[in-house]
Design an enzyme around this catalytic site. Structure first.
Site, mmCIF file in Angstrom:
data_model
loop_
_atom_site.group_PDB
_atom_site.id
_atom_site.type_symbol
_atom_site.label_atom_id
_atom_site.label_comp_id
_atom_site.label_asym_id
_atom_site.label_seq_id
_atom_site.Cartn_x
_atom_site.Cartn_y
_atom_site.Cartn_z
ATOM 1 N N HIS A 1 26.756 48.130 9.519
ATOM 2 C CA HIS A 1 25.638 49.081 9.466
ATOM 3 C C HIS A 1 24.259 48.470 9.261
ATOM 4 C CE1 HIS A 1 25.962 48.937 5.022
ATOM 5 N NE2 HIS A 1 24.731 49.383 5.035
ATOM 6 N N GLU B 1 19.476 46.169 12.125
ATOM 7 C CA GLU B 1 18.180 46.225 11.457
ATOM 8 C C GLU B 1 17.782 44.868 10.857
ATOM 9 O OE1 GLU B 1 17.095 49.687 9.246
ATOM 10 O OE2 GLU B 1 15.158 48.844 9.828
ATOM 11 N N ASP B 2 18.717 44.184 10.247
ATOM 12 C CA ASP B 2 18.362 43.010 9.433
ATOM 13 C C ASP B 2 18.787 41.652 9.992
ATOM 14 O OD1 ASP B 2 17.415 44.859 7.649
ATOM 15 O OD2 ASP B 2 19.215 44.848 6.401
#
Ligand code: MN
Length: 484
Positions: A54, A58-59
């Site tokens: 998850h 994004e990271d």
């Protein structure tokens, strides 16, 4: 060969390599913990895999495309949904400065960004682990996250009827938002439990013996009120703990609904029920689908105690809510749904059944239209006005009687007509966003069975059913509004 899940853990570990959490631990600890939570909730494999991944898009350098190639479209969709959800919320940070209906709008935002219900479930697991490890963050961040969890995530868990999650989230959050009050109330609860332990034991034994005599199979256990819900209740009742009767309750879990009522009768023959404190959430479930019978009684030695009586399924659903519907997908609930015997889900939660059916079909290896799983969590809402300017929100598709019953069931029961934007209108007219609705009533008017055709919300349907009394048992659950 590695399983898909093992492969996901491997990929996530590599992607997060070198990243640390605020606690100093390697970052992968977090996605792994989220995985564990989702496993505990009994979620499906795609959701668990998406939980592991998850935070990667994004990271880390991992691309959505990579996830799609490796794990398929469904996992990629879920990861994308969780990523978008985080981003959308950034922009909504100061939402309460311009929208008073914060919580609902947050929820609408959730729906808008990730209408696959599983996206929300991953987000809840993510938030739960962040709360469990909140002590590693600086105090200002702790407060901010805790406050947001109390305002958005715990209510969301409640709407999904995930009781166990709601309690854990709100108690951790409250301990950061108001640590002094939290300690105070926690001690108070512990003290009350200690001083009441003997009585509870005695009553448990008494009830157990009696049920055995009656040959009723039951599990009895104590349930302790959560700190945060005690806080809320005290605030409502002017801070007097002696007026809180359900501080400790005894839960009786039985095989079927008929036995619930049988046990209620037995309890009332053993102890004196308190006036006005019998709540039948089996016949009238709460909005989130919660079902149980609650009754508060006074024992012979003048102790006040609450009993909660429910079936195993109801209990499972109250604790795990939506997640339970995944877990039970091929078990009893689906069975009773197939045979049309499922009576205990309110109409506003029927989407859970649909979801569950889809999940069951997936398990059987059948193809399921995945769009079906991307159901809207909450029906689209419209905002309406009373002539005085009060705002009432209702689901899209609502009719004048829904509006009337939302104002007050007394108003609902005496409707003679309606004016929409100043003009007389038919009770079949669908209300539109922004309408000014004036309900006309008369004391002589009474509720009519024919009104079921002119009602859209389950709330109004329940109120009408109540007003018409027990003779209306044959009314179909879903009476769609007639189109003219
Ligand atoms: Mn995360």
């Amino acid at each position: 060969m590695a399983t898909r899940l093992e492969r996901a853990v491997e990929i996530a570990t590599k992607a997060h390599e070198g990243q640390l959490r605020k606690s100093g631990e390697p970052y992968i600890v977090h996605p792994k913990a989220v995985m564990k939570i989702l496993q505990d909730w009994g979620m499906d494999e795609d959701t668990i895999i998406a939980g592991v991944l998850h935070d990667t898009v994004e990271d880390t350098d991992l691309k959505l495309e990579d996830i799609k190639n490796e794990f398929g479209e469904s996992v990629a969709f879920l990861v994308d949904g969780v990523t978008k959800l985080g981003k959308a919320r950034e922009g909504m940070r100061d939402i309460d400065t311009y929208l008073p209906q914060t919580k609902d709008n947050m929820l609408r935002l959730f729906v808008a960004t990730g209408s696959d219900i599983r996206v929300l479930i991953i987000k809840l697991a993510d938030r739960l682990h962040n709360l469990r490890t909140l002590s590693a963050l600086p105090p200002d961040k702790q407060k901010k996250i805790a406050k947001e969890s109390l305002e958005v995530f715990a209510p969301l868990a409640d709407r999904l009827n995930m009781g166990r999650l709601r309690v854990e989230m709100s108690d951790i959050s409250f301990s950061y938002v108001d640590p002094k009050r939290y300690e105070e109330l926690k001690n108070l609860i512990e003290e009350k439990n200690r001083s009441g332990a003997k009585t509870m034991k005695k009553i448990t034994d008494e009830v157990e013996a009696r049920l055995k005599e009656e040959k009723i199979k039951a599990e009895i256990s104590g349930r302790v009120k959560s700190v945060y819900s005690l806080h809320r209740k005290l605030a409502k009742h002017g801070q007097n703990i002696n007026e809180i009767y359900d501080l400790t309750a005894l839960r009786i879990i039985v095989e079927d609904i008929t036995t619930c009522y049988l046990v209620l009768g037995i309890i009332h023959s053993m102890y004196m029920p308190m006036n006005g404190r019998i709540k039948d959430y089996i016949a009238m479930p709460k909005q989130n689908g919660y079902q149980s019978i609650h009754t508060t009684v006074i024992t012979k030695d003048k102790r006040i105690i609450e009993f909660q009586i429910r079936t195993k399924e109801m209990h499972e659903y109250a604790e795990r809510g939506l997640a339970a519907s995944f877990y039970y997908n091929e078990q009893k609930l689906t069975e009773s749904y197939k045979t049309g015997k499922i009576q205990h889900l309110p109409t506003n939660l029927l989407w859970i059944m649909e979801l569950q059916q889809a999940a069951a079909q997936l398990k059987e290896g059948k193809k399921v239209d995945t769009k079906k799983l991307r159901l809207n969590l909450f029906a689209e809402k419209i905002f309406l006005y009373t002539p005085k300017g009060d705002i009432i929100d209702l689901p899209k598709g609502s009719l004048p009687l829904d509006f009337a019953y939302r104002l007050h069931s007394e108003i609902g029961g005496h409707v003679t007509g309606v004016k929409i934007n100043g003009k007389m209108a038919n009770l079949n007219t669908q209300l539109q966003h922004g309408d000014v609705v004036e309900i006309l009533t008369s004391k002589e008017q009474t509720a009519k069975a024919g009104w079921f055709d002119k009602i859209f919300t389950s709330h109004a349907r329940q109120k009408l059913k109540q007003q018409l009394g027990g003779v209306m048992d044959s009314i179909p659950k879903m009476a769609p509004p007639k189109k003219k």
